[in-house]
Design a protein around this motif. Structure first.
Motif, PDB file in Angstrom:
ATOM      1  N   ARG A  68       0.832  -1.208   0.000  1.00  0.00           N
ATOM      2  CA  ARG A  68       0.000   0.000   0.000  1.00  0.00           C
ATOM      3  C   ARG A  68       0.864   1.255   0.000  1.00  0.00           C
ATOM      4  N   GLU A  69       1.876   1.278   0.837  1.00  0.00           N
ATOM      5  CA  GLU A  69       2.736   2.463   0.940  1.00  0.00           C
ATOM      6  C   GLU A  69       3.602   2.649  -0.309  1.00  0.00           C
ATOM      7  N   GLU A  70       4.174   1.556  -0.813  1.00  0.00           N
ATOM      8  CA  GLU A  70       5.089   1.636  -1.952  1.00  0.00           C
ATOM      9  C   GLU A  70       4.389   2.016  -3.260  1.00  0.00           C
ATOM     10  N   THR A  71       3.106   1.704  -3.372  1.00  0.00           N
ATOM     11  CA  THR A  71       2.395   1.932  -4.635  1.00  0.00           C
ATOM     12  C   THR A  71       1.418   3.103  -4.572  1.00  0.00           C
ATOM     13  N   ARG A  72       1.390   3.810  -3.467  1.00  0.00           N
ATOM     14  CA  ARG A  72       0.393   4.868  -3.255  1.00  0.00           C
ATOM     15  C   ARG A  72       0.319   5.865  -4.423  1.00  0.00           C
ATOM     16  N   ASP A  73       1.440   6.452  -4.799  1.00  0.00           N
ATOM     17  CA  ASP A  73       1.431   7.486  -5.839  1.00  0.00           C
ATOM     18  C   ASP A  73       0.916   6.941  -7.172  1.00  0.00           C
ATOM     19  N   LYS A  74       1.353   5.763  -7.549  1.00  0.00           N
ATOM     20  CA  LYS A  74       0.919   5.166  -8.816  1.00  0.00           C
ATOM     21  C   LYS A  74      -0.564   4.788  -8.765  1.00  0.00           C
ATOM     22  N   ARG A  75      -1.027   4.263  -7.625  1.00  0.00           N
ATOM     23  CA  ARG A  75      -2.447   3.928  -7.494  1.00  0.00           C
ATOM     24  C   ARG A  75      -3.314   5.175  -7.585  1.00  0.00           C
ATOM     25  N   ALA A  88     -16.737   7.282 -11.452  1.00  0.00           N
ATOM     26  CA  ALA A  88     -16.967   6.523 -10.222  1.00  0.00           C
ATOM     27  C   ALA A  88     -15.669   6.517  -9.412  1.00  0.00           C
ATOM     28  N   LYS A  89     -15.790   6.503  -8.112  1.00  0.00           N
ATOM     29  CA  LYS A  89     -14.617   6.449  -7.243  1.00  0.00           C
ATOM     30  C   LYS A  89     -13.946   5.088  -7.377  1.00  0.00           C
ATOM     31  N   VAL A  90     -12.633   5.068  -7.188  1.00  0.00           N
ATOM     32  CA  VAL A  90     -11.878   3.821  -7.260  1.00  0.00           C
ATOM     33  C   VAL A  90     -11.369   3.478  -5.862  1.00  0.00           C
ATOM     34  N   SER A  91     -11.609   2.246  -5.462  1.00  0.00           N
ATOM     35  CA  SER A  91     -11.111   1.727  -4.195  1.00  0.00           C
ATOM     36  C   SER A  91     -10.143   0.592  -4.495  1.00  0.00           C
ATOM     37  N   TRP A  92      -9.210   0.397  -3.591  1.00  0.00           N
ATOM     38  CA  TRP A  92      -8.164  -0.604  -3.794  1.00  0.00           C
ATOM     39  C   TRP A  92      -8.147  -1.604  -2.649  1.00  0.00           C
ATOM     40  N   GLY A  93      -7.696  -2.791  -2.961  1.00  0.00           N
ATOM     41  CA  GLY A  93      -7.500  -3.813  -1.947  1.00  0.00           C
ATOM     42  C   GLY A  93      -6.533  -4.864  -2.456  1.00  0.00           C
ATOM     43  N   ASP A 101      -7.467 -19.700   4.479  1.00  0.00           N
ATOM     44  CA  ASP A 101      -6.574 -18.906   5.337  1.00  0.00           C
ATOM     45  C   ASP A 101      -5.956 -17.720   4.600  1.00  0.00           C
ATOM     46  N   SER A 102      -6.527 -17.350   3.438  1.00  0.00           N
ATOM     47  CA  SER A 102      -5.982 -16.207   2.705  1.00  0.00           C
ATOM     48  C   SER A 102      -6.238 -14.923   3.489  1.00  0.00           C
ATOM     49  N   TYR A 103      -5.476 -13.898   3.144  1.00  0.00           N
ATOM     50  CA  TYR A 103      -5.574 -12.603   3.815  1.00  0.00           C
ATOM     51  C   TYR A 103      -6.084 -11.579   2.810  1.00  0.00           C
ATOM     52  N   ALA A 104      -7.036 -10.751   3.217  1.00  0.00           N
ATOM     53  CA  ALA A 104      -7.574  -9.730   2.319  1.00  0.00           C
ATOM     54  C   ALA A 104      -7.724  -8.416   3.077  1.00  0.00           C
ATOM     55  N   GLU A 105      -7.443  -7.332   2.375  1.00  0.00           N
ATOM     56  CA  GLU A 105      -7.605  -5.979   2.910  1.00  0.00           C
ATOM     57  C   GLU A 105      -8.222  -5.114   1.835  1.00  0.00           C
ATOM     58  N   LEU A 106      -9.095  -4.200   2.241  1.00  0.00           N
ATOM     59  CA  LEU A 106      -9.700  -3.247   1.335  1.00  0.00           C
ATOM     60  C   LEU A 106      -9.417  -1.855   1.877  1.00  0.00           C
ATOM     61  N   TRP A 107      -8.964  -0.930   1.008  1.00  0.00           N
ATOM     62  CA  TRP A 107      -8.605   0.422   1.443  1.00  0.00           C
ATOM     63  C   TRP A 107      -9.525   1.442   0.798  1.00  0.00           C
ATOM     64  N   THR A 108      -9.752   2.512   1.489  1.00  0.00           N
ATOM     65  CA  THR A 108     -10.453   3.701   0.983  1.00  0.00           C
ATOM     66  C   THR A 108     -11.734   3.379   0.231  1.00  0.00           C
TER      67      THR A 108
END
Length: 177
Positions: A68-75, A88-93, A101-108
């Protein structure tokens, strides 16, 4: 109504626009009236066989945070282009790992208000969930109910979406209004 063609166009645009190194698999793109959610699949963390589930979860959380931190500007750049193009707004995850047991996160992501009118029996259901501590408010209780229906009625909702698309196809072939 968002058509399958629109969803395909949006997903296609992101497939062509996203850097290849961001994905261990094609991005999962979900579109509705307010939001485009782009969930990227990242390579799993490399841990020894003796790693505990807690260690694996924390390592995946760390990988998600770093990405998330490394790709912020490009995203942000890509999101602005998409928001201009699709209105439409774009959200990332991200998703890391596979299976249960997978891991998932959704941002903004967007929490869009929805107006509804409920009669007393439905309000009592929501109030019971609030009183029991399942939800903090009627709005949270309603969101909980919607998630529950979505989990248990996935197949039926899929059939309903297909039927709606068939109706939209027939309408598009009719005379212009």
């Amino acid at each position: 109504m968002i058509t399958d063609e629109t969803r395909e166009r949006v997903a296609g645009w992101f497939a062509g626009r996203l850097p290849a190194e961001w994905q261990a698999a094609p991005a999962h793109v979900v579109t509705d009236r307010e939001e485009i959610t782009v969930r990227l699949s990242l390579p799993d963390v490399e841990l020894g066989e003796d790693a505990t589930d807690a260690t694996r979860e924390e390592a995946r959380a760390g990988r998600a945070k770093a990405f998330r931190e490394e790709t912020r500007d490009k995203r942000i750049e890509i999101a602005r282009e998409a928001e201009h193009r699709y209105k439409a707004k774009v959200s990332w995850g991200v998703s890391i790992g596979e299976g249960d047991d997978s891991y998932a996160e959704l941002w903004t992501h967007v929490a869009a208000p929805v107006m509804t009118r409920l009669r007393q029996p439905q309000r009592l259901v929501l109030d019971t969930l609030v009183d029991a501590g399942v939800a903090r408010s009627r709005a949270d209780a309603l969101a909980w109910c919607v998630r529950l229906v979505g989990q248990h009625e996935d197949e039926w909702l899929g059939e309903l979406r297909e039927a709606m698309q068939s109706v939209a196809d027939v309408r598009s072939k009719g005379p212009a209004a």
